[in-house]
Design a protein around this motif. Structure first.
Motif, PDB file in Angstrom:
ATOM      1  N   VAL A 158      -0.747  15.646  -3.373  1.00 18.37           N
ATOM      2  CA  VAL A 158      -2.095  16.120  -3.023  1.00 18.37           C
ATOM      3  C   VAL A 158      -2.361  15.792  -1.564  1.00 18.37           C
ATOM      4  O   VAL A 158      -2.123  14.661  -1.123  1.00 18.37           O
TER       5      VAL A 158
ATOM      6  N   ASP B  96       4.492  11.916  -2.350  1.00 22.20           N
ATOM      7  CA  ASP B  96       3.416  10.977  -2.052  1.00 22.20           C
ATOM      8  C   ASP B  96       2.259  11.323  -3.003  1.00 22.20           C
ATOM      9  O   ASP B  96       1.620  12.372  -2.859  1.00 22.20           O
TER      10      ASP B  96
ATOM     11  N   THR C  10       1.339   3.288   2.497  1.00 22.15           N
ATOM     12  CA  THR C  10       2.129   3.414   3.722  1.00 22.15           C
ATOM     13  C   THR C  10       3.504   2.775   3.546  1.00 22.15           C
ATOM     14  O   THR C  10       4.538   3.411   3.814  1.00 22.15           O
TER      15      THR C  10
ATOM     16  N   LYS D 237      -7.477   3.695  -3.465  1.00 22.77           N
ATOM     17  CA  LYS D 237      -8.072   5.030  -3.651  1.00 22.77           C
ATOM     18  C   LYS D 237      -8.633   5.185  -5.065  1.00 22.77           C
ATOM     19  O   LYS D 237      -9.219   6.198  -5.401  1.00 22.77           O
TER      20      LYS D 237
ATOM     21  N   GLY E 146       0.820  -1.205   0.000  1.00 15.99           N
ATOM     22  CA  GLY E 146       0.000   0.000   0.000  1.00 15.99           C
ATOM     23  C   GLY E 146       0.852   1.252   0.000  1.00 15.99           C
ATOM     24  O   GLY E 146       2.087   1.194  -0.104  1.00 15.99           O
TER      25      GLY E 146
END
Ligand code: PLP
Length: 373
Positions: free
Chosen positions: A141, A170, A69, A196, A67
């Motif tokens: 963002v 990121d 993270t 997302k 992911g």
């Protein structure tokens, strides 16, 4: 009735694609030596290219992770070197911010840029860059406000100050939400996440460009060109590929979500005491709004009880007033009442109207209640 407006937290996956891949043996271990497994291996290779293409990349390394993270942690650690200095911002996602706090405890020197309004300004970042600065990490963002940072100019100013400093962005909330040309941004590392964009949770990727190396965080087997040990999340990666293909360069979707956002801003303007937090550059799917004298969790719960799902700032900081919102200069009494409404291509104009009516009613009810108390 269920109206889902918490798409910055996660999106509804294209579950049909997962079932399809599952039924055609997409679950084989790609490291195995038989034909079906080799097919899965080459499918993953293709998806790596699809991801690179969706960011405008023609070369470089791309590692699938668990992911955003993990990819963010990996990028920070890839840029880490003994005695190095780091620059990041106070509005980063915890997967970057907490990682730097951790490195600071281990003796790293880290400087934090604060935003002006909702944005990180290039000159503020460059002012903190020095000779020993190994890595700068600034998000593309922001996940709570939707603010789109000018990564291209931030990168340019950093390079002008120190051409050896590496740069990570990121891009978890940017992927498919704004056109991305990764070479134009000039970054060395870029993070994305699948859930997302209607993929599955537990799948993301880190891209490394300009010949930069990725330092493995997980050690063991030789999967992912020895950059990430562990059997690949084959279904997650395949669902990520499909999500990328379906959402590819879709300007009509962006225009649809932008129209929903405008309707939302217009409607919120009519609710007494609502302050819409509007960055000057933004992605269309995230809108932050603060209600004076109201507790965000109570409002979110009231709407949730009616089947309307919105968020309180970041999904992973439940119950606490948001560091990001306070850092953006929003006063405490408004920060306590800040909610995030985040849309996807699945939402309709009716969803927005129903949400606005419910918000208006809930705010009125909560105000009446607090005045009585
Ligand atoms: C900006 C940003 N970075 C990183 C992450 C972490 O991604 P993941 O949930 O895939 O670990 C998120 C998720 O909320 C995010 O919004």
């Amino acid at each position: 009735m269920e109206i889902y407006l918490d798409n910055a937290a996660t999106t509804k996956p294209y579950i049909d694609t997962v079932t399809a891949y599952h039924s055609k043996d997409g679950w084989y271990n790609p490291s195995a030596a038989y034909k079906g497994a080799e097919a899965v291996f080459s499918e993953i290779k293709k998806i790596r290219q699809t991801l690179a293409q969706s960011l405008g990349a023609r070369d470089g390394a791309c590692v699938f992770t668990s992911g955003g993270t993990e990819a963010n942690n990996m990028a920070v650690l890839s840029g880490w070197r003994k005695g190095g200095h780091y620059v990041t911002s106070t509005i980063e996602h915890p997967s970057v911010y907490v990682m730097f706090k951790h490195l600071e405890q281990q003796g790293a020197q880290v400087d934090y840029v604060t935003p002006r309004g909702f944005h990180i300004e290039p000159e503020d970042v460059a002012a903190l860059v020095r000779e020993e600065t190994a890595l700068v990490s600034i998000m593309h963002v922001n996940n709570e406000t939707g603010a789109l940072n000018d990564i291209k100019n931030i990168r340019r100013e950093v390079r002008a100050k120190n051409s050896n400093t590496l740069f990570h962005a990121d891009g978890v909330q940017a992927l498919l939400k704004t056109p991305i040309d990764i070479y134009d941004l000039g970054v060395d590392y870029y993070t994305v996440s699948a859930h997302k964009i209607h993929g599955l949770k537990g799948t993301g990727a880190l891209l490394a460009l300009n010949g930069r190396t990725i330092k493995p965080v997980l050690l063991g087997g030789s999967q992912e060109s020895v950059l990430r040990a562990g059997t690949e999340n084959t279904l997650g990666i395949q669902a990520f590929g499909e999500a990328l293909r379906r959402g590819f360069a879709d300007t009509a979707t962006l225009a649809h979500v932008e129209a929903l956002r405008s309707a939302l801003i217009f409607g919120l303007g009519k609710i007494e005491g609502a302050v819409v937090n509007i960055p000057h550059a933004f992605v269309p799917h995230i809108l932050s709004v603060s209600f004076e004298g109201i507790r965000a969790e109570v409002l979110v719960r009231l709407l949730g009880d009616q089947g309307i799902y919105i968020g309180t700032g970041a999904a992973c900081s439940r119950g606490k007033v948001s560091r990001v919102i306070l850092e953006c200069g929003i006063k405490r009494s408004l920060a306590d009442g800040t909610v995030r409404i985040s849309m996807s291509d699945n939402n309709t104009a009716d969803d927005i109207q129903i949400c606005l009516e419910a918000l208006e009613k809930a705010v009125r009810q909560l105000r009446r209640f607090s005045h009585r108390g």
